[in-house]
Every structure is written in C-alpha cells, then in structure tokens.
Design a protein around this motif. Structure first.
Motif, PDB file in Angstrom:
ATOM      1  N   ASN A   1      -3.602   5.355   7.553  1.00  0.00           N
ATOM      2  CA  ASN A   1      -4.845   5.676   8.259  1.00  0.00           C
ATOM      3  C   ASN A   1      -6.061   5.423   7.374  1.00  0.00           C
ATOM      4  O   ASN A   1      -7.079   4.899   7.819  1.00  0.00           O
ATOM      5  CB  ASN A   1      -4.859   7.149   8.694  1.00  0.00           C
ATOM      6  CG  ASN A   1      -3.844   7.439   9.771  1.00  0.00           C
ATOM      7  OD1 ASN A   1      -3.275   6.528  10.349  1.00  0.00           O
ATOM      8  ND2 ASN A   1      -3.617   8.706  10.039  1.00  0.00           N
ATOM      9  N   LEU A   2      -5.935   5.809   6.097  1.00  0.00           N
ATOM     10  CA  LEU A   2      -7.044   5.636   5.158  1.00  0.00           C
ATOM     11  C   LEU A   2      -7.275   4.159   4.853  1.00  0.00           C
ATOM     12  O   LEU A   2      -8.425   3.724   4.694  1.00  0.00           O
ATOM     13  CB  LEU A   2      -6.769   6.405   3.863  1.00  0.00           C
ATOM     14  CG  LEU A   2      -7.922   6.477   2.850  1.00  0.00           C
ATOM     15  CD1 LEU A   2      -9.174   7.038   3.497  1.00  0.00           C
ATOM     16  CD2 LEU A   2      -7.517   7.320   1.647  1.00  0.00           C
ATOM     17  N   VAL A   3      -6.188   3.394   4.781  1.00  0.00           N
ATOM     18  CA  VAL A   3      -6.313   1.952   4.551  1.00  0.00           C
ATOM     19  C   VAL A   3      -7.073   1.307   5.708  1.00  0.00           C
ATOM     20  O   VAL A   3      -7.960   0.479   5.511  1.00  0.00           O
ATOM     21  CB  VAL A   3      -4.934   1.285   4.384  1.00  0.00           C
ATOM     22  CG1 VAL A   3      -5.089  -0.235   4.261  1.00  0.00           C
ATOM     23  CG2 VAL A   3      -4.224   1.822   3.155  1.00  0.00           C
ATOM     24  N   HIS A   4      -6.732   1.705   6.937  1.00  0.00           N
ATOM     25  CA  HIS A   4      -7.441   1.205   8.116  1.00  0.00           C
ATOM     26  C   HIS A   4      -8.916   1.599   8.058  1.00  0.00           C
ATOM     27  O   HIS A   4      -9.802   0.805   8.408  1.00  0.00           O
ATOM     28  CB  HIS A   4      -6.810   1.772   9.393  1.00  0.00           C
ATOM     29  CG  HIS A   4      -5.653   0.978   9.905  1.00  0.00           C
ATOM     30  ND1 HIS A   4      -5.812  -0.251  10.505  1.00  0.00           N
ATOM     31  CD2 HIS A   4      -4.320   1.234   9.898  1.00  0.00           C
ATOM     32  CE1 HIS A   4      -4.629  -0.715  10.863  1.00  0.00           C
ATOM     33  NE2 HIS A   4      -3.706   0.153  10.504  1.00  0.00           N
TER      34      HIS A   4
ATOM     35  N   LYS B   1      -4.972  -6.377   5.360  1.00  0.00           N
ATOM     36  CA  LYS B   1      -3.810  -7.054   4.783  1.00  0.00           C
ATOM     37  C   LYS B   1      -3.927  -7.150   3.268  1.00  0.00           C
ATOM     38  O   LYS B   1      -2.970  -6.898   2.527  1.00  0.00           O
ATOM     39  CB  LYS B   1      -3.663  -8.452   5.386  1.00  0.00           C
ATOM     40  CG  LYS B   1      -3.273  -8.445   6.858  1.00  0.00           C
ATOM     41  CD  LYS B   1      -3.244  -9.860   7.420  1.00  0.00           C
ATOM     42  CE  LYS B   1      -2.916  -9.843   8.906  1.00  0.00           C
ATOM     43  NZ  LYS B   1      -2.960 -11.214   9.490  1.00  0.00           N
ATOM     44  N   ASN B   2      -5.133  -7.514   2.786  1.00  0.00           N
ATOM     45  CA  ASN B   2      -5.336  -7.650   1.336  1.00  0.00           C
ATOM     46  C   ASN B   2      -5.276  -6.310   0.619  1.00  0.00           C
ATOM     47  O   ASN B   2      -4.820  -6.230  -0.531  1.00  0.00           O
ATOM     48  CB  ASN B   2      -6.681  -8.330   1.059  1.00  0.00           C
ATOM     49  CG  ASN B   2      -6.676  -9.803   1.435  1.00  0.00           C
ATOM     50  OD1 ASN B   2      -5.659 -10.468   1.300  1.00  0.00           O
ATOM     51  ND2 ASN B   2      -7.799 -10.312   1.917  1.00  0.00           N
TER      52      ASN B   2
ATOM     53  N   LEU C   1      -3.398  -3.759   1.565  1.00  0.00           N
ATOM     54  CA  LEU C   1      -1.969  -3.428   1.490  1.00  0.00           C
ATOM     55  C   LEU C   1      -1.290  -4.194   0.349  1.00  0.00           C
ATOM     56  O   LEU C   1      -0.457  -3.641  -0.377  1.00  0.00           O
ATOM     57  CB  LEU C   1      -1.281  -3.750   2.821  1.00  0.00           C
ATOM     58  CG  LEU C   1      -1.596  -2.827   4.006  1.00  0.00           C
ATOM     59  CD1 LEU C   1      -0.854  -3.306   5.252  1.00  0.00           C
ATOM     60  CD2 LEU C   1      -1.199  -1.381   3.694  1.00  0.00           C
ATOM     61  N   ILE C   2      -1.662  -5.482   0.210  1.00  0.00           N
ATOM     62  CA  ILE C   2      -1.090  -6.292  -0.870  1.00  0.00           C
ATOM     63  C   ILE C   2      -1.495  -5.730  -2.226  1.00  0.00           C
ATOM     64  O   ILE C   2      -0.668  -5.596  -3.138  1.00  0.00           O
ATOM     65  CB  ILE C   2      -1.555  -7.761  -0.746  1.00  0.00           C
ATOM     66  CG1 ILE C   2      -0.960  -8.404   0.507  1.00  0.00           C
ATOM     67  CG2 ILE C   2      -1.162  -8.555  -1.991  1.00  0.00           C
ATOM     68  CD1 ILE C   2      -1.520  -9.778   0.817  1.00  0.00           C
ATOM     69  N   LEU C   3      -2.775  -5.376  -2.356  1.00  0.00           N
ATOM     70  CA  LEU C   3      -3.279  -4.814  -3.617  1.00  0.00           C
ATOM     71  C   LEU C   3      -2.584  -3.495  -3.950  1.00  0.00           C
ATOM     72  O   LEU C   3      -2.171  -3.265  -5.097  1.00  0.00           O
ATOM     73  CB  LEU C   3      -4.786  -4.603  -3.519  1.00  0.00           C
ATOM     74  CG  LEU C   3      -5.478  -3.969  -4.739  1.00  0.00           C
ATOM     75  CD1 LEU C   3      -5.289  -4.845  -5.966  1.00  0.00           C
ATOM     76  CD2 LEU C   3      -6.953  -3.750  -4.469  1.00  0.00           C
ATOM     77  N   LEU C   4      -2.449  -2.636  -2.946  1.00  0.00           N
ATOM     78  CA  LEU C   4      -1.776  -1.352  -3.168  1.00  0.00           C
ATOM     79  C   LEU C   4      -0.314  -1.554  -3.547  1.00  0.00           C
ATOM     80  O   LEU C   4       0.235  -0.815  -4.364  1.00  0.00           O
ATOM     81  CB  LEU C   4      -1.877  -0.487  -1.910  1.00  0.00           C
ATOM     82  CG  LEU C   4      -3.261   0.067  -1.581  1.00  0.00           C
ATOM     83  CD1 LEU C   4      -3.238   0.774  -0.226  1.00  0.00           C
ATOM     84  CD2 LEU C   4      -3.727   1.044  -2.661  1.00  0.00           C
TER      85      LEU C   4
END
Length: 300
Positions: free
Chosen positions: A4-7, A283-284, A286-289
């Motif tokens: 949720n926080l990523v969004h 998307k980026n 998520l990749i970074l995390l």
C-alpha cells in the motif's frame, strides 16, 4: 515496506511529475473559473487571451503562481488516494469469491479513497486557489506559508475547508476516472500485455470523461475557496446550491464551464502522465526494494 505504501509513494511521485508539467494550464483554467462576467471589464476573454495577458503582466512566473503548494498538494493527494484505494481494494478482494473486484466494488474503493483525500487535502487547495488567482500587486501575495497565515488570521481556521461540499461531490471525478481506468486495463490485459503508451491513453480517456461530467462542480468549488465577501451577498457563495443559482442567474450555463478547454487539456495530460509514471515508479520501487532486501540479507 507494505505494498500500500509503495503504491502511495509511486502515486505521489507521479502526481508531482504530472503537476509540474501541466501547471500553467491549471493557472489559466483557475483564473477563468473565478472570473465573473458582470465584472466592469472582463480580465480574460478566453484561454489564449489569459495566457497572453498573464505573460505580458506577470511574466512566465505568473503561470506558475502557487506551484509550491500545488506540488505538495499533488503529492499528498495522490499518495493519500492510492494508499486508501489499495487498502480498501485489498479488503474487498479478501471477501471476493473471484479474487478480484468488480465495477461496483471499484467504485466503493474509489469513493472511500476520494472522501479521505478531499478532507485531508482541502486546506492545501484553498491556499493554492488563492495563490493561483491572486492579484500580483496585492499585499496578500507571498509564499504558501504566508498565505496560510493570512487565511487563518483573516477568515479563521475553518475557512481552510471552504468548498469541502463540492470537493466531496467531486470524489465522483476520480471514482469515474480510476474505475474506468481499472476496468479498461483489466479488459485489455486479458488479450495482451499493456505498455506505457497503453497506460497513457487509458489515463487520458478516463480523465476526459470524468472531468467533462463533473466540471460545473469544479467551478463552484473554486469560487467557494476564494475569499468570500462579508458585505456583498452577490459576491458570496454560501453553499453548493447558492453557487449554482448565482452563476446561472448572472452568467448562464456557460458560466459553469468557464476555462473548461484548458482544464480538460490539463486534466487529460495530467492523468495520462500520472498513470504512466505511477506504473513505472511502482515497478522500479519494487525492484529497488528487492535489491535492497537482497543486499541486507547478504550482509547478515
């Protein structure tokens, strides 16, 4: 970090990017929205006339009046909206038999997210509206913080929620927008993989429809967020119905659609850029995390 926080972070980033690119169109549409036809001399005769006169009298900076508050507002608005939208959507999915939400459930998610966003961010947009349409020679001209202090001092802290009525009704705008976007995205994704151009076009189409339907409420909200006259009732908007009545009686139906050309252009571009950049940022992120998580595990 929760999904949720990523969004929310991706939405905030997308909001900042789209707002910065399209802000001059917001300035033009906002000034036309609050301009009354019974003024002794109409300041702006249309979108292009407004553009020329702002450049001539205020320079390029005039097109970006109040952009600091707008960027902050865009980040907060999109961040709050996406957070509550995704949180509500996931709750509804848990109770769904199909593992996804239908159009009605998407509307519920959008309504809850929109209402929370309107309540939390309304003070920012009151300040932004006043800064955007301010007289450049006025003593009230200044920074976002300066204008905030002036509003509270002059009109009281509750004035920061002026226009909250139409703002809550305008929850329908993102509800229509995001619901159309999600349903179109889900429909097309069944046949092929979507790319950035698809997100751009779907965002543009959904926002075009949503803004066309709700625009009169945007005009009423803008006028209610301006400093209200305490002596002349004809220049004061006490409620949504009062705003509609006074605009219709003095300016006709066209008064409810002042500045719609620049607003539609800005809204469509903003939505298209927002959806495209939000998906890319999500998307980026998520990749970074994932990379940071992997490195953290290797160090242990």
């Amino acid at each position: 970090m929760s999904d949720n926080l990523v969004h929310a972070l991706a939405g905030a980033g997308g909001g900042i990017i789209s707002m910065a690119i399209t802000y001059p169109l917001i300035t033009i549409s906002s000034r036309l929205q609050v301009q009354r036809s019974h003024d002794s001399e109409a300041k702006y005769k249309g979108n292009f006339d407004a553009f020329k006169k702002i450049l001539a009298t205020e320079g390029v900076t005039g097109l970006f009046s109040g952009i600091e508050s707008a960027l902050f507002g865009a980040a907060l608005t999109n961040g709050v909206y996406y957070y509550f939208f995704e949180a509500t959507r996931k709750v509804l999915i848990k109770f769904s038999r199909h593992g996804s939400i239908n159009t009605f459930e998407s509307l519920i998610s959008g309504s809850i997210a929109g209402a929370m966003t309107a309540i939390i961010t309304n003070p920012i947009w009151v300040i932004n509206t006043r800064l955007t349409v301010k007289d450049p020679n006025s003593k009230l001209s200044g920074s976002t913080l300066h204008e905030l202090m002036q509003v509270i001092k002059t009109d009281g802290i509750l004035s920061l929620w002026q226009g909250i009525g139409p703002a809550l009704i305008l929850v329908l705008n993102p509800v229509i927008q995001y619901s159309l976007f999600e349903q179109l995205k889900n429909y097309i994704s069944k046949t092929r993989k979507l790319g950035n151009l698809d997100f751009f076009l779907l965002g543009a189409l959904s926002k075009l429809i949503a803004t066309s339907v709700t625009y009169p409420y945007i005009v009423v909200k803008s006028r209610m967020q301006m400093r209200q006259s305490k002596t002349d009732s004809s220049l004061r908007y006490d409620s949504i119905s009062d705003g509609f009545s006074k605009i219709l009686s003095t300016e006709g139906v066209k008064g409810l659609y002042k500045g719609i050309e620049s607003k539609l252009t800005q809204s469509v571009l903003t939505a298209a850029i927002l959806f495209m950049s939000k998906e890319a940022l999500y998307k980026n992120t998520l990749i970074l995390l994932s990379i940071l998580s992997s490195r953290s595990k290797l160090r242990r």
